[in-house]
Scaffold this motif. Structure first.
Motif, PDB file in Angstrom:
ATOM      1  N   GLN A 111     -10.027  -8.384   7.196  1.00  0.00           N
ATOM      2  CA  GLN A 111     -10.214  -8.572   5.836  1.00  0.00           C
ATOM      3  C   GLN A 111      -9.054  -9.423   5.624  1.00  0.00           C
ATOM      4  O   GLN A 111      -9.345 -10.380   4.532  1.00  0.00           O
ATOM      5  N   TYR A 112      -7.821  -9.082   5.690  1.00  0.00           N
ATOM      6  CA  TYR A 112      -6.672  -9.975   5.322  1.00  0.00           C
ATOM      7  C   TYR A 112      -6.749 -11.375   5.876  1.00  0.00           C
ATOM      8  O   TYR A 112      -6.470 -12.112   5.500  1.00  0.00           O
ATOM      9  N   ALA A 120      -0.512  -0.552   4.448  1.00  0.00           N
ATOM     10  CA  ALA A 120       0.570  -1.312   3.690  1.00  0.00           C
ATOM     11  C   ALA A 120       1.159  -2.061   5.160  1.00  0.00           C
ATOM     12  O   ALA A 120       1.531  -3.414   4.890  1.00  0.00           O
ATOM     13  N   ASP A 121       1.267  -1.162   6.099  1.00  0.00           N
ATOM     14  CA  ASP A 121       1.920  -1.890   7.451  1.00  0.00           C
ATOM     15  C   ASP A 121       0.811  -3.104   7.883  1.00  0.00           C
ATOM     16  O   ASP A 121       1.627  -3.914   8.170  1.00  0.00           O
ATOM     17  N   MET A 122      -0.259  -2.597   7.844  1.00  0.00           N
ATOM     18  CA  MET A 122      -1.448  -3.924   8.383  1.00  0.00           C
ATOM     19  C   MET A 122      -1.145  -4.853   7.536  1.00  0.00           C
ATOM     20  O   MET A 122      -1.380  -6.133   8.052  1.00  0.00           O
ATOM     21  N   GLU A 123      -1.152  -4.646   6.307  1.00  0.00           N
ATOM     22  CA  GLU A 123      -0.953  -5.971   5.423  1.00  0.00           C
ATOM     23  C   GLU A 123       0.226  -6.819   5.654  1.00  0.00           C
ATOM     24  O   GLU A 123       0.186  -8.011   5.803  1.00  0.00           O
ATOM     25  N   LYS A 178       0.896 -10.591   6.982  1.00  0.00           N
ATOM     26  CA  LYS A 178       1.381 -11.715   6.055  1.00  0.00           C
ATOM     27  C   LYS A 178       2.546 -12.400   6.923  1.00  0.00           C
ATOM     28  O   LYS A 178       3.009 -13.485   7.035  1.00  0.00           O
ATOM     29  N   TYR A 179       3.290 -11.388   7.658  1.00  0.00           N
ATOM     30  CA  TYR A 179       4.532 -11.729   8.410  1.00  0.00           C
ATOM     31  C   TYR A 179       4.024 -12.853   9.567  1.00  0.00           C
ATOM     32  O   TYR A 179       4.595 -13.585   9.762  1.00  0.00           O
TER      33      TYR A 179
END
Length: 96
Positions: free
Chosen positions: A54-55, A80-83, A87-88
């Motif tokens: 999804q991200y 949140a870790d996966m998000e 992003k990173y």
């Protein structure tokens, strides 16, 4: 919470959340206070893969991503870790 009066004409919902439930003082969870606990486990392998899918669907990229492998490699990660991972990694790729 002490002294809080129950008034049926004015219902109130109080919600607390923690990521360290084992550190809760037992007085907080006794009847009449926060007397219901709901445990929400971290996402499973398939859910982690779907979160990344999804991200990353919003990110322009070259090549394919092995979402199933990422799901396997990230055991214990929260949503949140996966998000953050997405992003990173996107930022790192952009910097190259």
């Amino acid at each position: 919470m002490g002294g809080f009066r129950d008034d049926p004409s004015r219902p109130v919902l109080i919600l607390g959340a923690t990521n360290v439930p084992w550190q809760l003082d037992p007085a907080v969870t006794r009847p009449g206070r926060f007397d219901r606990l709901i445990y929400i486990p971290p996402p499973d392998k398939e859910s982690r893969a779907e979160i990344v899918r999804q991200y990353m669907s919003r990110v322009a990229r070259k090549g394919e991503i092995d979402y199933e492998k990422l799901g396997e490699l990230t055991e214990g990660y929260s949503a949140a870790d996966m998000e953050y991972l997405c992003k990173y990694s996107s930022q790192k790729a952009f910097m190259k």
